[in-house]
Every structure is written in C-alpha cells, then in structure tokens.
Design a protein around this motif. Structure first.
Motif, PDB file in Angstrom:
ATOM      1  N   MET A 157      26.720  -9.190  49.497  1.00  0.00           N
ATOM      2  CA  MET A 157      26.046  -7.909  49.484  1.00  0.00           C
ATOM      3  C   MET A 157      25.782  -7.455  48.053  1.00  0.00           C
ATOM      4  O   MET A 157      26.406  -7.918  47.123  1.00  0.00           O
ATOM      5  N   SER A 158      24.937  -6.500  47.930  1.00  0.00           N
ATOM      6  CA  SER A 158      24.479  -6.006  46.632  1.00  0.00           C
ATOM      7  C   SER A 158      25.462  -5.029  45.991  1.00  0.00           C
ATOM      8  O   SER A 158      26.405  -4.563  46.613  1.00  0.00           O
ATOM      9  N   PHE A 159      25.165  -4.719  44.737  1.00  0.00           N
ATOM     10  CA  PHE A 159      25.882  -3.736  43.937  1.00  0.00           C
ATOM     11  C   PHE A 159      24.882  -2.651  43.570  1.00  0.00           C
ATOM     12  O   PHE A 159      23.754  -2.956  43.177  1.00  0.00           O
ATOM     13  N   VAL A 160      25.278  -1.376  43.716  1.00  0.00           N
ATOM     14  CA  VAL A 160      24.385  -0.260  43.427  1.00  0.00           C
ATOM     15  C   VAL A 160      24.959   0.580  42.296  1.00  0.00           C
ATOM     16  O   VAL A 160      26.155   0.892  42.285  1.00  0.00           O
ATOM     17  N   ALA A 161      24.100   0.935  41.352  1.00  0.00           N
ATOM     18  CA  ALA A 161      24.454   1.866  40.287  1.00  0.00           C
ATOM     19  C   ALA A 161      23.505   3.055  40.379  1.00  0.00           C
ATOM     20  O   ALA A 161      22.285   2.871  40.469  1.00  0.00           O
ATOM     21  N   ILE A 162      24.072   4.251  40.406  1.00  0.00           N
ATOM     22  CA  ILE A 162      23.279   5.475  40.479  1.00  0.00           C
ATOM     23  C   ILE A 162      23.607   6.312  39.255  1.00  0.00           C
ATOM     24  O   ILE A 162      24.753   6.745  39.075  1.00  0.00           O
ATOM     25  N   ASN A 163      22.604   6.531  38.413  1.00  0.00           N
ATOM     26  CA  ASN A 163      22.763   7.396  37.259  1.00  0.00           C
ATOM     27  C   ASN A 163      22.394   8.801  37.714  1.00  0.00           C
ATOM     28  O   ASN A 163      21.262   9.050  38.123  1.00  0.00           O
ATOM     29  N   VAL A 164      23.347   9.717  37.670  1.00  0.00           N
ATOM     30  CA  VAL A 164      23.147  11.096  38.101  1.00  0.00           C
ATOM     31  C   VAL A 164      22.781  11.915  36.871  1.00  0.00           C
ATOM     32  O   VAL A 164      23.604  12.073  35.965  1.00  0.00           O
ATOM     33  N   LEU A 165      21.548  12.408  36.839  1.00  0.00           N
ATOM     34  CA  LEU A 165      21.047  13.143  35.682  1.00  0.00           C
ATOM     35  C   LEU A 165      20.868  14.617  36.022  1.00  0.00           C
ATOM     36  O   LEU A 165      20.113  14.959  36.944  1.00  0.00           O
ATOM     37  N   THR A 166      21.548  15.488  35.299  1.00  0.00           N
ATOM     38  CA  THR A 166      21.327  16.920  35.447  1.00  0.00           C
ATOM     39  C   THR A 166      20.143  17.281  34.566  1.00  0.00           C
ATOM     40  O   THR A 166      20.190  17.078  33.346  1.00  0.00           O
ATOM     41  N   VAL A 167      19.075  17.774  35.202  1.00  0.00           N
ATOM     42  CA  VAL A 167      17.824  18.012  34.481  1.00  0.00           C
ATOM     43  C   VAL A 167      17.394  19.465  34.678  1.00  0.00           C
ATOM     44  O   VAL A 167      17.086  19.868  35.806  1.00  0.00           O
ATOM     45  N   PRO A 168      17.340  20.248  33.602  1.00  0.00           N
ATOM     46  CA  PRO A 168      16.845  21.620  33.722  1.00  0.00           C
ATOM     47  C   PRO A 168      15.390  21.619  34.217  1.00  0.00           C
ATOM     48  O   PRO A 168      14.625  20.691  33.935  1.00  0.00           O
ATOM     49  N   LYS A 169      15.012  22.660  34.949  1.00  0.00           N
ATOM     50  CA  LYS A 169      13.658  22.744  35.504  1.00  0.00           C
ATOM     51  C   LYS A 169      12.585  22.506  34.448  1.00  0.00           C
ATOM     52  O   LYS A 169      11.588  21.848  34.714  1.00  0.00           O
ATOM     53  N   ALA A 170      12.779  23.032  33.258  1.00  0.00           N
ATOM     54  CA  ALA A 170      11.773  22.901  32.199  1.00  0.00           C
ATOM     55  C   ALA A 170      11.565  21.454  31.759  1.00  0.00           C
ATOM     56  O   ALA A 170      10.532  21.138  31.160  1.00  0.00           O
ATOM     57  N   MET A 171      12.513  20.567  32.052  1.00  0.00           N
ATOM     58  CA  MET A 171      12.430  19.172  31.605  1.00  0.00           C
ATOM     59  C   MET A 171      12.100  18.194  32.720  1.00  0.00           C
ATOM     60  O   MET A 171      11.971  16.995  32.493  1.00  0.00           O
ATOM     61  N   ARG A 172      11.945  18.682  33.941  1.00  0.00           N
ATOM     62  CA  ARG A 172      11.708  17.784  35.077  1.00  0.00           C
ATOM     63  C   ARG A 172      10.422  16.976  34.920  1.00  0.00           C
ATOM     64  O   ARG A 172      10.411  15.769  35.150  1.00  0.00           O
ATOM     65  N   GLU A 173       9.346  17.631  34.548  1.00  0.00           N
ATOM     66  CA  GLU A 173       8.077  16.915  34.381  1.00  0.00           C
ATOM     67  C   GLU A 173       8.193  15.867  33.275  1.00  0.00           C
ATOM     68  O   GLU A 173       7.693  14.753  33.414  1.00  0.00           O
ATOM     69  N   THR A 174       8.874  16.210  32.194  1.00  0.00           N
ATOM     70  CA  THR A 174       9.087  15.261  31.101  1.00  0.00           C
ATOM     71  C   THR A 174       9.844  14.036  31.599  1.00  0.00           C
ATOM     72  O   THR A 174       9.458  12.897  31.323  1.00  0.00           O
ATOM     73  N   LEU A 175      10.914  14.268  32.346  1.00  0.00           N
ATOM     74  CA  LEU A 175      11.709  13.155  32.865  1.00  0.00           C
ATOM     75  C   LEU A 175      10.852  12.260  33.764  1.00  0.00           C
ATOM     76  O   LEU A 175      10.847  11.040  33.611  1.00  0.00           O
ATOM     77  N   GLU A 176      10.120  12.864  34.672  1.00  0.00           N
ATOM     78  CA  GLU A 176       9.309  12.073  35.597  1.00  0.00           C
ATOM     79  C   GLU A 176       8.209  11.304  34.862  1.00  0.00           C
ATOM     80  O   GLU A 176       7.931  10.154  35.206  1.00  0.00           O
ATOM     81  N   GLN A 177       7.614  11.905  33.860  1.00  0.00           N
ATOM     82  CA  GLN A 177       6.600  11.195  33.074  1.00  0.00           C
ATOM     83  C   GLN A 177       7.211  10.024  32.325  1.00  0.00           C
ATOM     84  O   GLN A 177       6.602   8.959  32.236  1.00  0.00           O
ATOM     85  N   ARG A 178       8.390  10.205  31.795  1.00  0.00           N
ATOM     86  CA  ARG A 178       9.059   9.102  31.095  1.00  0.00           C
ATOM     87  C   ARG A 178       9.320   7.935  32.036  1.00  0.00           C
ATOM     88  O   ARG A 178       9.107   6.781  31.672  1.00  0.00           O
ATOM     89  N   PHE A 179       9.766   8.233  33.238  1.00  0.00           N
ATOM     90  CA  PHE A 179      10.002   7.152  34.191  1.00  0.00           C
ATOM     91  C   PHE A 179       8.687   6.517  34.646  1.00  0.00           C
ATOM     92  O   PHE A 179       8.625   5.309  34.836  1.00  0.00           O
ATOM     93  N   ALA A 180       7.644   7.322  34.805  1.00  0.00           N
ATOM     94  CA  ALA A 180       6.341   6.774  35.197  1.00  0.00           C
ATOM     95  C   ALA A 180       5.806   5.827  34.127  1.00  0.00           C
ATOM     96  O   ALA A 180       5.129   4.848  34.438  1.00  0.00           O
ATOM     97  N   ASN A 181       6.127   6.107  32.880  1.00  0.00           N
ATOM     98  CA  ASN A 181       5.657   5.300  31.753  1.00  0.00           C
ATOM     99  C   ASN A 181       6.745   4.386  31.206  1.00  0.00           C
ATOM    100  O   ASN A 181       6.618   3.874  30.095  1.00  0.00           O
ATOM    101  N   ARG A 182       7.780   4.155  31.996  1.00  0.00           N
ATOM    102  CA  ARG A 182       8.917   3.383  31.500  1.00  0.00           C
ATOM    103  C   ARG A 182       8.504   1.967  31.101  1.00  0.00           C
ATOM    104  O   ARG A 182       7.516   1.429  31.586  1.00  0.00           O
ATOM    105  N   ALA A 183       9.300   1.396  30.238  1.00  0.00           N
ATOM    106  CA  ALA A 183       9.010   0.064  29.715  1.00  0.00           C
ATOM    107  C   ALA A 183       9.108  -1.010  30.797  1.00  0.00           C
ATOM    108  O   ALA A 183       8.502  -2.068  30.687  1.00  0.00           O
TER     109      ALA A 183
END
Length: 107
Positions: free
Chosen positions: A1-27
């Motif tokens: 069976m697989s192994f799962v890692a979940i990174n739990v990120l506390t993100v203020p509302k003002a930074m949510r769009e920034t976070l999502e854009q970074r992931f959309a443009n991730r390397a």
C-alpha cells in the motif's frame, strides 16, 4: 500500500489567491520523482484557514528521497523568492491501510 504525506498550511484569507497561483504555476518537480503517485491541493470550504497539500507515494522512503533531493529545493524556490503565503505549516504522514477507487477496485 501507499504512503501519504499531507502538508497542512494555515493560510490567511489575503494570501489564498497567492498560494493557489503558486501551486498552479508550480515547477512540477515532484511529478518527476521516483515513487510519486499523486498530488492534490485541497482548499478549505468554510470555518477554517488550512489548505491541505496531499501527496501519495509508493513508500515512505520515496517521500524521504523527495525531501532530501535538490528537486525539492528547486520546487520550493518560488516560496523562497516571494516569501511564505502560509503563516504556519505541519506535515501529517500516513500508511494507507485500505483504499478503493470510485469503481470499487482495491488498490
């Protein structure tokens, strides 16, 4: 069976769009790693500020190899350049004990 890692990120509302854009443009470096199986960015719906970054691996050793790799550093360079979008983070890890696909097929 697989192994799962979940990174739990506390993100203020003002930074949510920034976070999502970074992931959309991730390397996408993680996608190239041996043992990598899946990635999902989970957005909170209501009553919480935590985003979950879900990755699934064929083993804990493959996940650790990712953390220890130069590709990990390259994949997170955007965070270093623009400062953090999250105000806090922690990593939860799990061995998959049971799993089913939508079709009911065991993995």
């Amino acid at each position: 069976m697989s192994f799962v890692a979940i990174n739990v990120l506390t993100v203020p509302k003002a930074m949510r769009e920034t976070l999502e854009q970074r992931f959309a443009n991730r390397a996408g470096e993680v996608d190239k790693m041996a043992g990598f199986e899946a990635f999902e960015l989970l957005r909170p719906v209501q009553g919480q500020d935590a985003y979950l970054v879900y990755t699934r691996w064929d083993s804990q050793a493959s996940f650790q190899a990712w953390l220890d790799s130069q590709a990990f550093d390259q994949g997170h360079a955007q965070h270093a350049e623009g400062g953090p979008a999250a105000s806090d983070s922690s990593v939860w890890t799990f061995d998959v004990a049971q799993a089913r696909t939508a079709e009911g097929v065991k993995r």
